[in-house]
Enzyme design. Structure first.
Site, PDB file in Angstrom:
ATOM      1  N   ARG A  32     -25.102  -9.689  28.352  1.00 54.88           N
ATOM      2  CA  ARG A  32     -25.945 -10.405  27.414  1.00 54.88           C
ATOM      3  C   ARG A  32     -25.195 -11.699  27.685  1.00 54.88           C
ATOM      4  NH1 ARG A  32     -24.026 -10.013  22.837  1.00 54.88           N
ATOM      5  NH2 ARG A  32     -22.800  -8.186  23.121  1.00 54.88           N
ATOM      6  N   TYR A  46     -31.213  -8.045  32.723  1.00 56.87           N
ATOM      7  CA  TYR A  46     -30.109  -6.867  32.238  1.00 56.87           C
ATOM      8  C   TYR A  46     -30.453  -6.595  30.964  1.00 56.87           C
ATOM      9  CZ  TYR A  46     -26.067  -5.334  29.682  1.00 56.87           C
ATOM     10  OH  TYR A  46     -25.160  -4.777  28.984  1.00 56.87           O
ATOM     11  N   LYS A  66     -31.529  -4.809  21.122  1.00 50.58           N
ATOM     12  CA  LYS A  66     -30.479  -5.868  20.342  1.00 50.58           C
ATOM     13  C   LYS A  66     -31.552  -6.951  19.588  1.00 50.58           C
ATOM     14  CE  LYS A  66     -27.139  -3.560  20.877  1.00 50.58           C
ATOM     15  NZ  LYS A  66     -25.916  -3.679  21.480  1.00 50.58           N
ATOM     16  N   HIS A  92     -25.209  -2.738  13.562  1.00 51.13           N
ATOM     17  CA  HIS A  92     -24.685  -2.299  14.971  1.00 51.13           C
ATOM     18  C   HIS A  92     -23.906  -1.214  14.911  1.00 51.13           C
ATOM     19  CE1 HIS A  92     -22.688  -3.824  18.943  1.00 51.13           C
ATOM     20  NE2 HIS A  92     -23.258  -3.035  19.102  1.00 51.13           N
ATOM     21  N   SER A 143     -19.178  -4.894  20.466  1.00 52.90           N
ATOM     22  CA  SER A 143     -19.547  -4.134  21.769  1.00 52.90           C
ATOM     23  C   SER A 143     -18.620  -3.792  22.593  1.00 52.90           C
ATOM     24  CB  SER A 143     -20.573  -5.313  22.485  1.00 52.90           C
ATOM     25  OG  SER A 143     -21.672  -5.872  21.761  1.00 52.90           O
ATOM     26  N   CYS A 184     -16.274  -1.404  22.144  1.00 55.89           N
ATOM     27  CA  CYS A 184     -15.119  -1.020  21.252  1.00 55.89           C
ATOM     28  C   CYS A 184     -15.061   0.443  20.816  1.00 55.89           C
ATOM     29  CB  CYS A 184     -14.942  -2.079  20.147  1.00 55.89           C
ATOM     30  SG  CYS A 184     -14.510  -3.695  20.764  1.00 55.89           S
ATOM     31  N   ASP A 186     -25.386   3.296  18.636  1.00 41.06           N
ATOM     32  CA  ASP A 186     -25.261   2.007  18.848  1.00 41.06           C
ATOM     33  C   ASP A 186     -25.990   1.246  17.708  1.00 41.06           C
ATOM     34  OD1 ASP A 186     -24.528  -0.428  20.526  1.00 41.06           O
ATOM     35  OD2 ASP A 186     -26.505  -0.781  20.612  1.00 41.06           O
ATOM     36  N   ARG A 246     -23.434   0.307  33.244  1.00 42.56           N
ATOM     37  CA  ARG A 246     -23.792   0.904  32.343  1.00 42.56           C
ATOM     38  C   ARG A 246     -24.671   2.175  32.685  1.00 42.56           C
ATOM     39  NH1 ARG A 246     -23.396  -0.805  26.463  1.00 42.56           N
ATOM     40  NH2 ARG A 246     -21.936  -2.700  26.488  1.00 42.56           N
TER      41      ARG A 246
HETATM   42  P1  GTP Z   1     -21.755  -0.960  23.184  1.00 41.36           P
HETATM   43  O1  GTP Z   1     -22.665  -0.183  23.965  1.00 41.36           O
HETATM   44  O2  GTP Z   1     -21.415  -2.309  24.115  1.00 41.36           O
HETATM   45  O3  GTP Z   1     -22.064  -1.596  21.893  1.00 41.36           O
HETATM   46  O4  GTP Z   1     -20.164  -0.466  23.286  1.00 41.36           O
HETATM   47  P2  GTP Z   1     -19.452   0.871  22.371  1.00 41.36           P
HETATM   48  O5  GTP Z   1     -18.866   0.268  20.927  1.00 41.36           O
HETATM   49  O6  GTP Z   1     -20.383   1.958  22.164  1.00 41.36           O
HETATM   50  O7  GTP Z   1     -18.448   1.215  23.349  1.00 41.36           O
HETATM   51  P3  GTP Z   1     -17.938   2.368  24.156  1.00 41.36           P
HETATM   52  O8  GTP Z   1     -17.830   3.667  23.186  1.00 41.36           O
HETATM   53  O9  GTP Z   1     -18.446   2.541  25.255  1.00 41.36           O
HETATM   54  O10 GTP Z   1     -16.279   2.068  24.457  1.00 41.36           O
HETATM   55  C1  GTP Z   1     -16.100   1.071  25.254  1.00 41.36           C
HETATM   56  C2  GTP Z   1     -14.367   1.118  25.880  1.00 41.36           C
HETATM   57  O11 GTP Z   1     -13.596   1.334  24.663  1.00 41.36           O
HETATM   58  C3  GTP Z   1     -14.442   2.409  26.891  1.00 41.36           C
HETATM   59  O12 GTP Z   1     -13.957   1.744  27.966  1.00 41.36           O
HETATM   60  C4  GTP Z   1     -13.673   3.418  26.332  1.00 41.36           C
HETATM   61  O13 GTP Z   1     -12.869   4.025  27.233  1.00 41.36           O
HETATM   62  C5  GTP Z   1     -12.762   2.418  25.263  1.00 41.36           C
HETATM   63  N1  GTP Z   1     -12.355   3.453  23.967  1.00 41.36           N
HETATM   64  C6  GTP Z   1     -13.276   3.999  23.127  1.00 41.36           C
HETATM   65  N2  GTP Z   1     -12.766   4.878  22.215  1.00 41.36           N
HETATM   66  C7  GTP Z   1     -11.568   4.417  22.364  1.00 41.36           C
HETATM   67  C8  GTP Z   1     -10.282   4.694  22.001  1.00 41.36           C
HETATM   68  O14 GTP Z   1     -10.126   5.698  20.940  1.00 41.36           O
HETATM   69  N3  GTP Z   1      -9.012   4.183  22.338  1.00 41.36           N
HETATM   70  C9  GTP Z   1      -8.915   3.545  23.603  1.00 41.36           C
HETATM   71  N4  GTP Z   1      -7.792   3.008  23.854  1.00 41.36           N
HETATM   72  N5  GTP Z   1      -9.791   3.026  24.170  1.00 41.36           N
HETATM   73  C10 GTP Z   1     -11.182   3.642  23.655  1.00 41.36           C
HETATM   74  C1  SPV Z   2     -23.861  -4.297  23.323  1.00 38.49           C
HETATM   75  O1  SPV Z   2     -23.450  -5.209  24.033  1.00 38.49           O
HETATM   76  O2  SPV Z   2     -23.435  -4.197  22.178  1.00 38.49           O
HETATM   77  C2  SPV Z   2     -24.531  -3.227  23.718  1.00 38.49           C
HETATM   78  C3  SPV Z   2     -25.171  -3.499  25.381  1.00 38.49           C
HETATM   79  O3  SPV Z   2     -24.771  -2.301  23.243  1.00 38.49           O
HETATM   80  S1  SPV Z   2     -26.716  -4.494  25.203  1.00 38.49           S
HETATM   81  O4  SPV Z   2     -27.838  -3.572  24.733  1.00 38.49           O
HETATM   82  O5  SPV Z   2     -26.684  -5.110  26.454  1.00 38.49           O
HETATM   83  O6  SPV Z   2     -26.492  -5.525  24.089  1.00 38.49           O
HETATM   84 MN    MN Z   3     -24.090  -2.336  21.372  1.00 40.65          MN
END
Ligand code: GTP
Ligand code: SPV
Ligand code: MN
Length: 617
Positions: free
Chosen positions: A91, A230, A239, A259, A281, A283, A306, A398
């Site tokens: 983004r 993207y 979003k 979110h 994002s 996290c 999400d 992704r």
């Molecule tokens: P968006 O799709 O961008 O909104 O992200 P999201 O919040 O769904 O993030 P996602 O669950 O894909 O996690 C992103 C990163 O955080 C990955 O590389 C994970 O491995 C890491 N992660 C997730 N949960 C944990 C945790 O409990 N501990 C640690 N150390 N890392 C974590």
């Molecule tokens: C984020 O960045 O929080 C995502 C990926 O979930 S996107 O749809 O590109 O915003």
């Molecule tokens: Mn997101």
């Protein structure tokens, strides 16, 4: 795949051609399409019906044009790899705008542009921008088609990759057109990669434009996106619509567009609880959404990873739906030991973007397996070995996959009325200060916790990874109006709830680090231990310790059977240093000051009370 066969009456024909203008809704849609066609001058117009045959034809075309690589069906049936332009991988927050009539309505956390001015700019940019391409008309529904919390939009786009992605992420096609035909309101969204083709000009594998604009018009409920292919910039249902525009609709109608992931947790006695959690994002939302608890007897069912739309139900409780139909998840870090559920979900029918390609025609990314394969093609298409000294997959690579493929998806995940919320959790990526888990004392304190979330930046957006920034409610890049008004909206929603009907509010931090830089908490499946405490708090089965920043567990109340977290690490995970917290309070005051007096008084008094408690500590 999630594409549903057409069940529409004959009045709406399938297969690329426009529906006859039989209703005011469809007439308005056709007139608008005609207008955008006249402006953007595509060679062809295709009305998306959402059929499996259409999807197959689209994918064949993308492969033939060199825009997708078909993966080896033996390992990954129905799956493809897309490689973006290296300048179009995330983004672009600096190019994302809210074009409200009044600048104050966008607020200091958004980029504001005057609607009249930007309309002029957009008209020049979109003029002829689809020459040589097909304009696809994609009617989509967020939430089950026709559901009480659902909303409809139409995306016009010249990107077949976007069409395929929207088809996975939302419900598209003929059933949605029928809703429009029946008078349902719909939101207009227009997207162009901004790369017109002259006659005979060869196309790029990933067409896009250096100049990018993602513009939202909250007063007329429109989105115009130019220059990027993207996900977050191009799948406008996600979003742009389901958060930025929907947050404005929610403000006006009394509901919340967030979110947040959405899960059902089932305890050993079989009792079910529904939790929504907002983390910035990249996290951990997808990971928590697909949690496999490590403690015996507990189960988690995935509802969404999400976005959640939350509205007060007839029973006075807060009901939530996941408006999406797929997952657009972060690939790196997704592996057998971290998120086996996601790995299983990705067995096929997946579009991967910017991951690495194996010689056998399957995909790989950092963290999928402990050891990297000896030879790969990296996300840019270059040869790669473990000694290359750079990641094989882009950090924001992704997967796009139908939610229905998740092995632990709840049977009723598409239920139109949603599920009643028991708790809301806020989180972020904080190496210091923020404890593993904290409970708010009441709704206003919970809103204060949400409003003060800060988190280290990730690769999900352009910018410096690791930099600490405010990300209130994990909505900093996604709130379509003044964030101070958004805080006030949250307070109002809470006031409308009977106290015993309001979801309880918690804060978590899986990312606290020791002095040596390692994560103090094992995370992932072990996060179930924190969920277990949260649920015992909801049930009033366990006391909490009152601290200056909120309620925390007694260490003895955490279920740590079967894991080995050193006592010293546990203490650090819950350590509260009043001096650092007073510094943090100063930063919160500075942050609140950026809103020029618009912050609700309830939050400034929460800040004063926090300081008072910290000084007394
Ligand atoms: P968006 O799709 O961008 O909104 O992200 P999201 O919040 O769904 O993030 P996602 O669950 O894909 O996690 C992103 C990163 O955080 C990955 O590389 C994970 O491995 C890491 N992660 C997730 N949960 C944990 C945790 O409990 N501990 C640690 N150390 N890392 C974590
Ligand atoms: C984020 O960045 O929080 C995502 C990926 O979930 S996107 O749809 O590109 O915003
Ligand atoms: Mn997101």
């Amino acid at each position: 795949l999630t594409f549903r066969p057409s069940t529409a009456p004959a009045a709406v024909p399938a297969g690329g051609s426009p529906p006859p203008s039989t209703s005011p809704g469809l007439i308005a849609l056709r007139l608008w399409v005609d207008e955008v066609v006249a402006l953007t001058k595509p060679d062809r117009v295709h009305w998306v019906d959402g059929s499996a045959a259409e999807h197959d034809a689209l994918m064949r075309e993308l492969v033939a044009e060199g825009k997708l690589i078909k993966l080896n069906p033996e390992w990954r049936p129905g799956s493809y790899l897309a490689r973006t332009h290296p300048g179009d991988v995330a983004r672009v927050e600096a190019r994302t705008f809210i074009a409200s009539e009044n600048e104050d309505d966008a607020g200091p956390t958004n980029n504001w542009v005057a609607p009249d001015e930007i309309r002029g700019t957009l008209t020049s940019l979109f003029a002829g921008s689809m020459r040589g391409r097909t304009l696809y008309v994609v009617p989509f529904s967020m939430g089950a088609v026709g559901g009480p919390l659902s909303h409809i939009g139409v995306q016009l786009t010249d990107s077949a990759y976007a069409v395929a992605s929207i088809g996975i992420m939302t419900r598209v096609g003929t059933p949605v057109l029928r809703e429009i035909e029946n008078g349902a309101p719909w939101v207009r969204t227009v997207h162009s990669v901004g790369a017109p083709l002259a006659p005979g000009q060869a196309d790029a594998a990933w067409p896009c434009n250096d100049e990018k604009y993602i513009v939202h018009f909250p007063d007329t409920l429109e989105v115009w996106s130019f220059g990027s292919g993207y996900g977050g910039n191009a799948i406008l249902a996600k979003k742009c619509f389901a958060l930025r525009i929907a947050s404005v609709i929610g403000r006006d109608e009394g509901w919340l567009a967030e979110h947040m992931l959405l899960i059902r947790v089932i305890d050993p006695s079989g009792r079910a609880y529904h939790l929504a959690a907002a983390f910035p994002s990249a996290c951990g939302k997808t990971n928590l959404a697909m949690l496999r608890p490590t403690i015996p007897g507990w189960r988690v069912e995935t509802l969404g990873d999400d976005i959640a739309w939350i509205r007060k139900g007839a029973d006075g409780r807060m009901w939530a739906i996941n408006p999406e139909a797929g997952f657009f998840g972060v690939a790196p870090g997704t592996g057998e030991s971290t998120n086996v559920t996601a790995v299983e979900t990705l067995w096929g029918n997946t579009i991967f973007t910017n991951v690495a390609l194996r010689p056998d025609g399957d995909v790989w990314w950092e963290g999928l397996t402990d050891e990297a394969p000896p030879h790969l093609t990296d996300w840019r298409g270059e040869p790669w070995t473990p000694d290359s000294g750079r990641p094989a997959a882009h950090p924001n690579s992704r997967f796009t996959v139908p939610a229905a493929q998740c092995p632990q998806i709840a049977d009723d995940w598409e239920t139109p009325e949603g599920v009643p919320l028991d708790a809301i959790i806020f989180g972020g990526r904080r190496a210091t200060n923020v404890p593993l888990v904290l409970e708010a004392t009441d709704w206003a304190h919970g809103v204060f916790l949400g409003s003060t979330v800060s988190s280290e930046k990730t690769a999900a957006a352009e910018g410096t990874v690791g930099e600490l920034r405010r990300d209130p409610f994990a909505m900093l890049p996604f709130c379509g109006y003044n964030m101070a008004d958004y805080f006030a909206h949250w307070l109002r929603v809470g006031q409308s709830l009977r106290f015993d009907h309001a979801p309880r509010i918690f804060q978590v931090n899986w990312f606290r680090k020791g002095a040596d830089g390692r994560f103090l908490w094992p995370g992932f499946g072990e996060n179930a231990r924190v969920i277990d405490w949260i649920i015992r708090r909801i049930d009033g089965k366990v006391p909490a310790v009152t601290t200056p920043i909120g309620r925390m567990p007694r260490l003895s109340d955490l279920n740590l059977d079967g894991i080995d977290v050193p006592e010293a690490d546990l203490e650090q995970l819950f350590e509260i240093d009043p001096r650092s917290w007073l510094d943090e309070a100063d930063l919160t005051e500075e942050f609140f000051a950026t809103f020029g007096g618009r912050i609700p008084a309830a939050l400034t008094s929460e800040l004063s009370a926090l300081r008072y408690r910290l000084r007394a500590a």
